[in-house]
Scaffold this motif. Structure first.
Motif, PDB file in Angstrom:
ATOM      1  N   LEU A  16      35.091  81.025 -13.159  1.00  0.00           N
ATOM      2  CA  LEU A  16      33.679  80.787 -13.477  1.00  0.00           C
ATOM      3  C   LEU A  16      33.517  80.157 -14.852  1.00  0.00           C
ATOM      4  CD1 LEU A  16      31.975  84.020 -12.088  1.00  0.00           C
ATOM      5  CD2 LEU A  16      31.960  81.734 -11.095  1.00  0.00           C
ATOM      6  N   GLU A  17      34.318  80.630 -15.823  1.00  0.00           N
ATOM      7  CA  GLU A  17      34.267  80.057 -17.171  1.00  0.00           C
ATOM      8  C   GLU A  17      34.688  78.590 -17.151  1.00  0.00           C
ATOM      9  OE1 GLU A  17      33.204  81.225 -20.167  1.00  0.00           O
ATOM     10  OE2 GLU A  17      32.392  82.909 -19.013  1.00  0.00           O
ATOM     11  N   GLU A  18      35.764  78.299 -16.424  1.00  0.00           N
ATOM     12  CA  GLU A  18      36.238  76.910 -16.314  1.00  0.00           C
ATOM     13  C   GLU A  18      35.168  76.050 -15.651  1.00  0.00           C
ATOM     14  OE1 GLU A  18      39.044  75.265 -17.344  1.00  0.00           O
ATOM     15  OE2 GLU A  18      39.463  77.097 -18.461  1.00  0.00           O
ATOM     16  N   ASN A  19      34.550  76.576 -14.632  1.00  0.00           N
ATOM     17  CA  ASN A  19      33.493  75.851 -13.927  1.00  0.00           C
ATOM     18  C   ASN A  19      32.332  75.550 -14.876  1.00  0.00           C
ATOM     19  OD1 ASN A  19      32.268  74.629 -11.795  1.00  0.00           O
ATOM     20  ND2 ASN A  19      31.824  76.509 -10.673  1.00  0.00           N
ATOM     21  N   LYS A  20      31.993  76.539 -15.689  1.00  0.00           N
ATOM     22  CA  LYS A  20      30.901  76.366 -16.662  1.00  0.00           C
ATOM     23  C   LYS A  20      31.263  75.278 -17.674  1.00  0.00           C
ATOM     24  CE  LYS A  20      28.322  79.158 -19.997  1.00  0.00           C
ATOM     25  NZ  LYS A  20      28.225  80.494 -20.575  1.00  0.00           N
ATOM     26  N   ARG A  21      32.531  75.317 -18.160  1.00  0.00           N
ATOM     27  CA  ARG A  21      32.967  74.292 -19.115  1.00  0.00           C
ATOM     28  C   ARG A  21      32.921  72.901 -18.489  1.00  0.00           C
ATOM     29  NH1 ARG A  21      38.458  75.538 -22.001  1.00  0.00           N
ATOM     30  NH2 ARG A  21      38.876  76.926 -20.286  1.00  0.00           N
ATOM     31  N   TYR A  41      39.641  66.123 -20.110  1.00  0.00           N
ATOM     32  CA  TYR A  41      38.833  66.466 -18.957  1.00  0.00           C
ATOM     33  C   TYR A  41      39.713  66.567 -17.706  1.00  0.00           C
ATOM     34  CZ  TYR A  41      35.508  66.030 -15.130  1.00  0.00           C
ATOM     35  OH  TYR A  41      34.809  66.236 -13.980  1.00  0.00           O
ATOM     36  N   ASP A  42      40.622  65.603 -17.522  1.00  0.00           N
ATOM     37  CA  ASP A  42      41.513  65.616 -16.363  1.00  0.00           C
ATOM     38  C   ASP A  42      42.414  66.853 -16.371  1.00  0.00           C
ATOM     39  OD1 ASP A  42      40.411  63.261 -15.491  1.00  0.00           O
ATOM     40  OD2 ASP A  42      42.004  62.000 -16.354  1.00  0.00           O
ATOM     41  N   LEU A  43      42.880  67.216 -17.553  1.00  0.00           N
ATOM     42  CA  LEU A  43      43.731  68.397 -17.682  1.00  0.00           C
ATOM     43  C   LEU A  43      42.954  69.668 -17.325  1.00  0.00           C
ATOM     44  CD1 LEU A  43      46.520  69.444 -18.501  1.00  0.00           C
ATOM     45  CD2 LEU A  43      45.652  69.677 -20.827  1.00  0.00           C
ATOM     46  N   LEU A  44      41.717  69.769 -17.827  1.00  0.00           N
ATOM     47  CA  LEU A  44      40.878  70.928 -17.488  1.00  0.00           C
ATOM     48  C   LEU A  44      40.599  70.981 -15.990  1.00  0.00           C
ATOM     49  CD1 LEU A  44      38.239  71.035 -20.361  1.00  0.00           C
ATOM     50  CD2 LEU A  44      39.944  72.759 -19.835  1.00  0.00           C
ATOM     51  N   LEU A  45      40.335  69.833 -15.411  1.00  0.00           N
ATOM     52  CA  LEU A  45      40.061  69.788 -13.982  1.00  0.00           C
ATOM     53  C   LEU A  45      41.289  70.214 -13.178  1.00  0.00           C
ATOM     54  CD1 LEU A  45      37.862  69.111 -11.955  1.00  0.00           C
ATOM     55  CD2 LEU A  45      38.719  66.766 -11.906  1.00  0.00           C
ATOM     56  N   LYS A  46      42.472  69.768 -13.611  1.00  0.00           N
ATOM     57  CA  LYS A  46      43.719  70.154 -12.937  1.00  0.00           C
ATOM     58  C   LYS A  46      43.945  71.665 -13.060  1.00  0.00           C
ATOM     59  CE  LYS A  46      47.702  67.664 -13.108  1.00  0.00           C
ATOM     60  NZ  LYS A  46      48.897  67.123 -13.775  1.00  0.00           N
ATOM     61  N   ASP A  47      43.731  72.239 -14.261  1.00  0.00           N
ATOM     62  CA  ASP A  47      43.864  73.680 -14.466  1.00  0.00           C
ATOM     63  C   ASP A  47      42.890  74.451 -13.580  1.00  0.00           C
ATOM     64  OD1 ASP A  47      45.863  73.429 -16.302  1.00  0.00           O
ATOM     65  OD2 ASP A  47      44.577  73.763 -18.062  1.00  0.00           O
ATOM     66  N   TYR A  48      41.671  73.949 -13.494  1.00  0.00           N
ATOM     67  CA  TYR A  48      40.659  74.598 -12.670  1.00  0.00           C
ATOM     68  C   TYR A  48      41.096  74.622 -11.203  1.00  0.00           C
ATOM     69  CZ  TYR A  48      36.356  75.200 -10.046  1.00  0.00           C
ATOM     70  OH  TYR A  48      35.414  75.632  -9.159  1.00  0.00           O
ATOM     71  N   GLU A  49      41.572  73.503 -10.691  1.00  0.00           N
ATOM     72  CA  GLU A  49      42.029  73.428  -9.301  1.00  0.00           C
ATOM     73  C   GLU A  49      43.217  74.367  -9.068  1.00  0.00           C
ATOM     74  OE1 GLU A  49      40.601  71.978  -6.716  1.00  0.00           O
ATOM     75  OE2 GLU A  49      38.989  71.333  -8.048  1.00  0.00           O
ATOM     76  N   MET A  91      42.716  89.916  -9.740  1.00  0.00           N
ATOM     77  CA  MET A  91      42.073  88.860  -8.993  1.00  0.00           C
ATOM     78  C   MET A  91      40.644  88.639  -9.498  1.00  0.00           C
ATOM     79  SD  MET A  91      41.723  88.475  -4.887  1.00  0.00           S
ATOM     80  CE  MET A  91      40.438  89.690  -4.742  1.00  0.00           C
ATOM     81  N   GLU A  92      39.929  89.718  -9.822  1.00  0.00           N
ATOM     82  CA  GLU A  92      38.582  89.593 -10.370  1.00  0.00           C
ATOM     83  C   GLU A  92      38.625  88.903 -11.731  1.00  0.00           C
ATOM     84  OE1 GLU A  92      37.158  93.603 -10.317  1.00  0.00           O
ATOM     85  OE2 GLU A  92      36.750  93.547  -8.166  1.00  0.00           O
ATOM     86  N   PHE A  93      39.647  89.197 -12.522  1.00  0.00           N
ATOM     87  CA  PHE A  93      39.802  88.537 -13.811  1.00  0.00           C
ATOM     88  C   PHE A  93      40.000  87.041 -13.623  1.00  0.00           C
ATOM     89  CE2 PHE A  93      42.645  86.966 -17.165  1.00  0.00           C
ATOM     90  CZ  PHE A  93      41.812  87.174 -18.272  1.00  0.00           C
ATOM     91  N   LEU A  94      40.852  86.676 -12.652  1.00  0.00           N
ATOM     92  CA  LEU A  94      41.053  85.252 -12.360  1.00  0.00           C
ATOM     93  C   LEU A  94      39.753  84.589 -11.912  1.00  0.00           C
ATOM     94  CD1 LEU A  94      44.476  85.263 -10.483  1.00  0.00           C
ATOM     95  CD2 LEU A  94      43.999  84.353 -12.756  1.00  0.00           C
ATOM     96  N   TYR A  95      38.967  85.306 -11.144  1.00  0.00           N
ATOM     97  CA  TYR A  95      37.695  84.771 -10.682  1.00  0.00           C
ATOM     98  C   TYR A  95      36.766  84.530 -11.862  1.00  0.00           C
ATOM     99  CZ  TYR A  95      33.261  84.346  -8.258  1.00  0.00           C
ATOM    100  OH  TYR A  95      32.052  83.893  -7.803  1.00  0.00           O
ATOM    101  N   LYS A  96      36.736  85.461 -12.817  1.00  0.00           N
ATOM    102  CA  LYS A  96      35.898  85.275 -14.014  1.00  0.00           C
ATOM    103  C   LYS A  96      36.368  84.077 -14.822  1.00  0.00           C
ATOM    104  CE  LYS A  96      34.471  90.069 -14.425  1.00  0.00           C
ATOM    105  NZ  LYS A  96      34.590  91.320 -15.174  1.00  0.00           N
TER     106      LYS A  96
END
Length: 175
Positions: A24-29, A45-53, A16-21
């Motif tokens: 954070l990386e996705e958020n930074k990107r 960008y839409d694909l990255l946003l979907k992956d992030y969500e 779970m901590e790995f997923l959180y990190k």
């Protein structure tokens, strides 16, 4: 629901901590993209946003599951006491735990060395070692100790020794 050990819960927490990190990386990107750094196509960008969500939802669901399991474990932990204390189950019933790690280790060693259940019982009775109820050892009481996974959980023996013993018990039973 499947039972989980503390080690499994700790592993799950690390995941779970790995997923959180990763989140954070996705958020930074995404922040870099919004600020115009490393500009990419709208579809990427839409694909990255979907992956992030998706990762955020997955992490939130995992956190809820972990918290529920942790609460259940903490509730059990208070009622499970070793060192010859009463172990309570969900109905409030209990029994004395056999906690002599030296005897338990000796039983496993004797069995792995090739002794039969009856020979081990005779050895323990000859050494005047009593069962948890103060009685004499029998084949079934020795077998119960050998097949009790709590000996691994309580760190009386390692998991490899337990697995070898179970395999030997199954192999000898077939003969």
């Amino acid at each position: 629901m499947a039972r989980k050990t503390i080690k499994r819960l700790e592993t799950d927490l690390k995941n779970m901590e790995f997923l959180y990190k990763q989140e954070l990386e996705e958020n930074k990107r995404l922040r870099n993209l919004l600020e115009g750094k490393n500009v990419i196509a709208q579809s990427e960008y839409d694909l990255l946003l979907k992956d992030y969500e998706h990762m955020k939802d997955m992490r939130d669901n995992y956190k809820i599951l972990y918290d529920n399991l942790r609460i259940r474990y903490d509730g059990l932990k208070d009622s499970t006491v070793i060192n010859n204390q009463t172990i309570k189950n969900s109905r409030g019933a209990g029994r004395k735990a056999f906690d002599s790690s030296d005897v338990i280790k000796r039983i496993y060693e004797l069995y792995i060395q090739g002794n039969s259940l009856k020979e081990i019982a005779n050895t323990l009775n000859g050494s005047e070692i009593k069962t948890k109820r103060g009685g004499t050892w029998s084949k079934s009481s020795v077998r119960f100790i050998l097949l009790n996974y709590k000996n691994v959980e309580n760190e009386f023996i390692d998991e490899d020794t337990y697995n070898i013993t179970v395999k030997l018990l199954n192999d000898r039973k077939k003969k």
